[in-house]
Design a protein around this motif. Structure first.
Motif, mmCIF file in Angstrom:
data_model
loop_
_atom_site.group_PDB
_atom_site.id
_atom_site.type_symbol
_atom_site.label_atom_id
_atom_site.label_comp_id
_atom_site.label_asym_id
_atom_site.label_seq_id
_atom_site.Cartn_x
_atom_site.Cartn_y
_atom_site.Cartn_z
ATOM 1 N N LEU A 1 0.836 -1.610 0.395
ATOM 2 C CA LEU A 1 -0.471 0.149 -0.494
ATOM 3 C C LEU A 1 0.707 1.821 0.022
ATOM 4 C CD1 LEU A 1 -3.212 0.412 -0.091
ATOM 5 C CD2 LEU A 1 -2.962 0.928 2.537
ATOM 6 N N ARG A 2 0.560 2.371 -0.948
ATOM 7 C CA ARG A 2 1.402 3.568 -0.297
ATOM 8 C C ARG A 2 0.659 4.627 -0.241
ATOM 9 N NH1 ARG A 2 3.657 6.743 -5.455
ATOM 10 N NH2 ARG A 2 1.525 7.734 -5.938
ATOM 11 N N LEU A 3 0.690 5.092 0.829
ATOM 12 C CA LEU A 3 0.371 6.375 1.879
ATOM 13 C C LEU A 3 0.440 7.854 0.998
ATOM 14 C CD1 LEU A 3 0.038 5.605 5.854
ATOM 15 C CD2 LEU A 3 -1.749 4.624 3.278
ATOM 16 N N SER A 4 0.201 9.056 0.902
ATOM 17 C CA SER A 4 0.148 10.295 0.342
ATOM 18 C C SER A 4 0.302 11.369 1.674
ATOM 19 C CB SER A 4 0.432 9.877 -0.740
ATOM 20 O OG SER A 4 0.031 9.526 -1.790
ATOM 21 N N CYS A 5 0.858 11.915 1.525
ATOM 22 C CA CYS A 5 0.431 13.167 2.335
ATOM 23 C C CYS A 5 1.607 14.473 1.751
ATOM 24 C CB CYS A 5 1.992 12.997 3.945
ATOM 25 S SG CYS A 5 1.831 14.500 5.075
ATOM 26 N N LYS B 1 5.436 18.391 -5.933
ATOM 27 C CA LYS B 1 4.267 18.301 -5.404
ATOM 28 C C LYS B 1 4.177 18.585 -3.967
ATOM 29 C CE LYS B 1 3.155 14.774 -8.893
ATOM 30 N NZ LYS B 1 2.469 13.541 -9.249
ATOM 31 N N ASN B 2 5.006 18.652 -3.370
ATOM 32 C CA ASN B 2 5.140 18.550 -1.888
ATOM 33 C C ASN B 2 4.433 17.766 -1.022
ATOM 34 O OD1 ASN B 2 6.520 21.432 -1.912
ATOM 35 N ND2 ASN B 2 5.027 22.392 -1.631
ATOM 36 N N SER C 1 1.582 21.365 2.555
ATOM 37 C CA SER C 1 1.022 22.898 2.064
ATOM 38 C C SER C 1 1.390 24.396 3.131
ATOM 39 C CB SER C 1 0.118 23.370 1.193
ATOM 40 O OG SER C 1 -1.473 22.480 2.225
ATOM 41 N N GLY C 2 1.576 25.425 2.932
ATOM 42 C CA GLY C 2 1.652 26.690 4.310
ATOM 43 C C GLY C 2 3.236 26.774 3.609
ATOM 44 N N ARG C 3 3.754 26.499 3.072
ATOM 45 C CA ARG C 3 5.189 27.374 2.922
ATOM 46 C C ARG C 3 5.962 27.231 1.503
ATOM 47 N NH1 ARG C 3 3.729 28.237 7.453
ATOM 48 N NH2 ARG C 3 4.789 27.882 9.003
ATOM 49 N N SER C 4 6.441 28.151 1.010
ATOM 50 C CA SER C 4 6.539 27.997 -0.421
ATOM 51 C C SER C 4 7.998 26.886 -0.633
ATOM 52 C CB SER C 4 7.298 29.661 -0.975
ATOM 53 O OG SER C 4 8.801 29.824 0.141
ATOM 54 N N SER C 5 8.222 26.446 0.769
ATOM 55 C CA SER C 5 9.335 25.720 0.680
ATOM 56 C C SER C 5 9.415 24.648 1.681
ATOM 57 C CB SER C 5 11.027 26.230 0.100
ATOM 58 O OG SER C 5 12.148 24.983 0.338
ATOM 59 N N PHE C 6 9.472 23.479 1.514
ATOM 60 C CA PHE C 6 10.250 22.645 2.623
ATOM 61 C C PHE C 6 11.159 22.251 2.708
ATOM 62 C CE2 PHE C 6 5.168 22.700 4.548
ATOM 63 C CZ PHE C 6 4.407 22.361 3.553
ATOM 64 N N SER C 7 12.143 22.862 1.863
ATOM 65 C CA SER C 7 14.022 21.881 2.406
ATOM 66 C C SER C 7 14.660 22.449 3.419
ATOM 67 C CB SER C 7 14.601 22.696 1.748
ATOM 68 O OG SER C 7 14.562 24.224 2.082
ATOM 69 N N ILE D 1 9.653 2.200 2.074
ATOM 70 C CA ILE D 1 10.418 2.300 1.811
ATOM 71 C C ILE D 1 8.956 4.477 1.983
ATOM 72 C CG2 ILE D 1 11.204 4.057 -0.153
ATOM 73 C CD1 ILE D 1 11.267 1.187 -0.748
ATOM 74 N N ILE D 2 10.552 5.599 2.091
ATOM 75 C CA ILE D 2 9.947 6.788 2.433
ATOM 76 C C ILE D 2 10.365 7.753 1.230
ATOM 77 C CG2 ILE D 2 9.588 9.197 3.308
ATOM 78 C CD1 ILE D 2 9.524 7.865 6.095
ATOM 79 N N SER D 3 10.197 8.630 0.054
ATOM 80 C CA SER D 3 9.699 9.409 -1.010
ATOM 81 C C SER D 3 9.655 10.673 -0.665
ATOM 82 C CB SER D 3 10.296 8.563 -2.152
ATOM 83 O OG SER D 3 8.878 8.559 -2.294
ATOM 84 N N ARG D 4 10.156 11.160 -1.097
ATOM 85 C CA ARG D 4 9.176 12.620 -1.353
ATOM 86 C C ARG D 4 9.264 14.093 -3.232
ATOM 87 N NH1 ARG D 4 13.627 13.932 -2.211
ATOM 88 N NH2 ARG D 4 15.049 15.401 -1.420
ATOM 89 N N ASP D 5 8.871 13.947 -2.925
ATOM 90 C CA ASP D 5 8.042 14.367 -4.705
ATOM 91 C C ASP D 5 7.970 16.180 -4.709
ATOM 92 O OD1 ASP D 5 7.785 16.118 -6.955
ATOM 93 O OD2 ASP D 5 6.371 14.289 -7.944
ATOM 94 N N ASN D 6 9.327 16.958 -4.863
ATOM 95 C CA ASN D 6 9.419 18.822 -4.165
ATOM 96 C C ASN D 6 8.407 19.095 -4.934
ATOM 97 O OD1 ASN D 6 11.202 18.189 -2.497
ATOM 98 N ND2 ASN D 6 13.402 17.791 -4.234
#
Length: 124
Positions: free
Chosen positions: A17-21, A76-77, A24-30, A69-74
């Motif tokens: 199963l894949r969860l998404s999160c 799409k935040n 929002s609320g910031r211009s960047s989450f870096s 596994i955790i990953s992120r899509d910059n």
């Protein structure tokens, strides 16, 4: 910061199963650390894993290491939690969380932002 999880559901043991999160609320989450926690019925909420948004380094609890596994899509935040080889004991409400900074923590008090949670049920 607002966090919205999705992707929970019912899956058989051994499945994925894949969860998404979506954040929002910031211009960047870096400058943020994003984490996943879970709370099984009748139990406390516990750390699952985390990712340093800048660089993508990940950390996992021993109970899920090698399976999740955790990953992120910059662009799409969005942060993802890919869960493989699921077990009935993985059944829980899964929450994404965020904290400002460059260190990850396993304690939920260190995270100031939380999503509403999404239920994952693994049947045997």
């Amino acid at each position: 910061v607002q966090l919205v999880e999705s992707g929970g559901g019912l899956v058989q043991a051994g499945g994925s199963l894949r969860l998404s999160c979506v954040a929002s609320g910031r211009s960047s989450f870096s400058n943020y650390v994003m984490g996943w926690f879970r709370q099984a019925p009748g139990k406390e909420r516990v750390f699952v894993g985390a990712i340093l948004w800048s660089g993508g380094t990940t950390y996992f609890a021993d109970s899920v290491k090698g399976r999740f596994i955790i990953s992120r899509d910059n662009a799409k935040n969005t942060m993802y939690l890919q869960m493989n080889s699921l077990k009935p004991e993985d059944t829980a409400v899964y929450y994404c969380a965020a904290r400002y900074g460059s260190r990850w923590y396993v304690t939920e008090d260190e995270y100031g932002y939380w999503g509403q949670g999404t239920l994952v049920t693994v049947s045997s």
